[in-house]
Design a protein around this motif. Structure first.
Motif, mmCIF file in Angstrom:
data_model
loop_
_atom_site.group_PDB
_atom_site.id
_atom_site.type_symbol
_atom_site.label_atom_id
_atom_site.label_comp_id
_atom_site.label_asym_id
_atom_site.label_seq_id
_atom_site.Cartn_x
_atom_site.Cartn_y
_atom_site.Cartn_z
ATOM 1 N N ARG A 35 0.853 -1.175 0.000
ATOM 2 C CA ARG A 35 0.000 0.000 0.000
ATOM 3 C C ARG A 35 0.890 1.227 0.000
ATOM 4 O O ARG A 35 1.943 1.257 0.637
ATOM 5 N N TYR A 36 0.454 2.206 -0.765
ATOM 6 C CA TYR A 36 1.188 3.457 -0.855
ATOM 7 C C TYR A 36 0.187 4.599 -0.769
ATOM 8 O O TYR A 36 -0.894 4.529 -1.351
ATOM 9 N N THR A 37 0.585 5.653 -0.061
ATOM 10 C CA THR A 37 -0.244 6.844 0.042
ATOM 11 C C THR A 37 0.379 7.921 -0.834
ATOM 12 O O THR A 37 1.589 8.166 -0.758
ATOM 13 N N PHE A 38 -0.476 8.524 -1.664
ATOM 14 C CA PHE A 38 -0.034 9.530 -2.620
ATOM 15 C C PHE A 38 -0.751 10.850 -2.389
ATOM 16 O O PHE A 38 -1.872 10.879 -1.896
ATOM 17 N N LYS A 39 -0.082 11.915 -2.800
ATOM 18 C CA LYS A 39 -0.687 13.242 -2.838
ATOM 19 C C LYS A 39 -0.490 13.727 -4.271
ATOM 20 O O LYS A 39 0.618 13.666 -4.804
ATOM 21 N N LYS A 46 1.018 27.572 -15.758
ATOM 22 C CA LYS A 46 0.254 27.140 -16.929
ATOM 23 C C LYS A 46 0.707 25.777 -17.446
ATOM 24 O O LYS A 46 0.041 25.187 -18.278
ATOM 25 N N GLN A 47 1.872 25.314 -16.978
ATOM 26 C CA GLN A 47 2.287 23.988 -17.413
ATOM 27 C C GLN A 47 1.235 22.978 -16.958
ATOM 28 O O GLN A 47 0.567 23.186 -15.956
ATOM 29 N N GLU A 48 1.075 21.920 -17.654
ATOM 30 C CA GLU A 48 -0.029 21.005 -17.402
ATOM 31 C C GLU A 48 0.380 19.738 -16.646
ATOM 32 O O GLU A 48 -0.308 18.744 -16.712
ATOM 33 N N TRP A 49 1.491 19.767 -15.934
ATOM 34 C CA TRP A 49 1.967 18.579 -15.231
ATOM 35 C C TRP A 49 1.539 18.629 -13.764
ATOM 36 O O TRP A 49 1.812 19.587 -13.056
ATOM 37 N N TYR A 50 0.875 17.576 -13.323
ATOM 38 C CA TYR A 50 0.506 17.408 -11.917
ATOM 39 C C TYR A 50 1.674 16.734 -11.204
ATOM 40 O O TYR A 50 2.307 15.833 -11.744
ATOM 41 N N ARG A 51 1.936 17.165 -9.972
ATOM 42 C CA ARG A 51 3.015 16.590 -9.183
ATOM 43 C C ARG A 51 2.487 15.430 -8.350
ATOM 44 O O ARG A 51 1.442 15.542 -7.703
ATOM 45 N N ILE A 52 3.217 14.317 -8.357
ATOM 46 C CA ILE A 52 2.866 13.146 -7.557
ATOM 47 C C ILE A 52 3.855 13.049 -6.410
ATOM 48 O O ILE A 52 5.060 12.957 -6.629
ATOM 49 N N GLU A 53 3.317 13.075 -5.187
ATOM 50 C CA GLU A 53 4.155 12.882 -4.007
ATOM 51 C C GLU A 53 3.743 11.584 -3.332
ATOM 52 O O GLU A 53 2.590 11.163 -3.418
ATOM 53 N N ARG A 54 4.704 10.959 -2.663
ATOM 54 C CA ARG A 54 4.433 9.723 -1.943
ATOM 55 C C ARG A 54 4.805 9.890 -0.475
ATOM 56 O O ARG A 54 5.802 10.543 -0.150
ATOM 57 N N LEU A 55 3.986 9.313 0.398
ATOM 58 C CA LEU A 55 4.266 9.332 1.837
ATOM 59 C C LEU A 55 5.376 8.335 2.120
ATOM 60 O O LEU A 55 5.281 7.159 1.767
ATOM 61 N N PHE A 56 6.447 8.809 2.772
ATOM 62 C CA PHE A 56 7.589 7.948 3.067
ATOM 63 C C PHE A 56 7.759 7.642 4.549
ATOM 64 O O PHE A 56 8.347 6.645 4.905
ATOM 65 N N GLY A 57 7.300 8.512 5.435
ATOM 66 C CA GLY A 57 7.554 8.332 6.862
ATOM 67 C C GLY A 57 6.285 8.162 7.665
ATOM 68 O O GLY A 57 5.206 7.884 7.128
ATOM 69 N N ASP A 58 6.406 8.342 8.965
ATOM 70 C CA ASP A 58 5.283 8.156 9.882
ATOM 71 C C ASP A 58 4.359 9.361 9.964
ATOM 72 O O ASP A 58 3.206 9.229 10.343
ATOM 73 N N ASP A 59 4.871 10.542 9.651
ATOM 74 C CA ASP A 59 4.069 11.760 9.767
ATOM 75 C C ASP A 59 3.289 11.959 8.470
ATOM 76 O O ASP A 59 3.842 12.392 7.454
ATOM 77 N N ASN A 60 1.991 11.639 8.501
ATOM 78 C CA ASN A 60 1.206 11.678 7.269
ATOM 79 C C ASN A 60 0.785 13.087 6.846
ATOM 80 O O ASN A 60 -0.047 13.245 5.978
ATOM 81 N N THR A 61 1.385 14.101 7.466
ATOM 82 C CA THR A 61 1.152 15.469 7.012
ATOM 83 C C THR A 61 2.418 16.102 6.429
ATOM 84 O O THR A 61 2.329 17.041 5.655
#
Length: 141
Positions: A35-39, A46-61
């Motif tokens: 399981r992976y948590t993404f943001k 104006k660029q059309e690229w969305y950024r994908i971040e992944r949760l790596f540690g214990d602090d989910n914020t």
């Protein structure tokens, strides 16, 4: 749960949820037990690229790191990743299911965070929790 995506958000809102600008969600594979948590963050310009971040540690914020970007053009998903592993493979497959012809496996689950995908506020009403958007933000979808 929506039968196609094993998800509490109805199918008609799922694409809008992912592209909301501040979507946080977890993908879980029953088959691999990963399981992976993404943001997914909206483009800042104006660029059309969305950024994908992944949760790596214990602090989910705070423990999110950028792993790549994606855009959708002419109904196709284009991705670029810093490196490629199981998390990148999972999110890429998910995006290609949403905007492509790949089939969502019955062993894969999508769990939204319980926060508005557009503004990031905590969702408290059943209607908002179901759609993934707060009452003001749903009108902008």
């Amino acid at each position: 749960m929506s039968s196609k995506y094993n998800c509490p958000i109805p199918e008609q809102y799922l694409r809008a949820y992912v592209l909301g600008g501040k979507a946080i969600f977890t993908l879980f594979s029953e088959k691999t037990k990963l399981r992976y948590t993404f943001k997914v963050l909206a483009p800042k310009s104006k660029q059309e690229w969305y950024r994908i971040e992944r949760l790596f540690g214990d602090d989910n914020t705070k423990d999110y790191r950028t792993i790549g970007v994606f855009t959708i053009k002419d109904g196709l998903v284009y991705t670029k990743f810093n490196h490629y592993g199981s998390a990148e493979s999972q999110i890429k497959y998910f995006l290609n299911v949403l905007w492509g012809s790949l089939k969502w496996p019955a062993t894969m689950y999508f769990y939204p965070s319980g926060r508005c995908a557009r503004c990031g506020r905590l969702l408290t009403t059943p209607e908002s929790i179901e759609t993934g958007f707060g009452p003001k933000c749903i009108g902008k979808v």
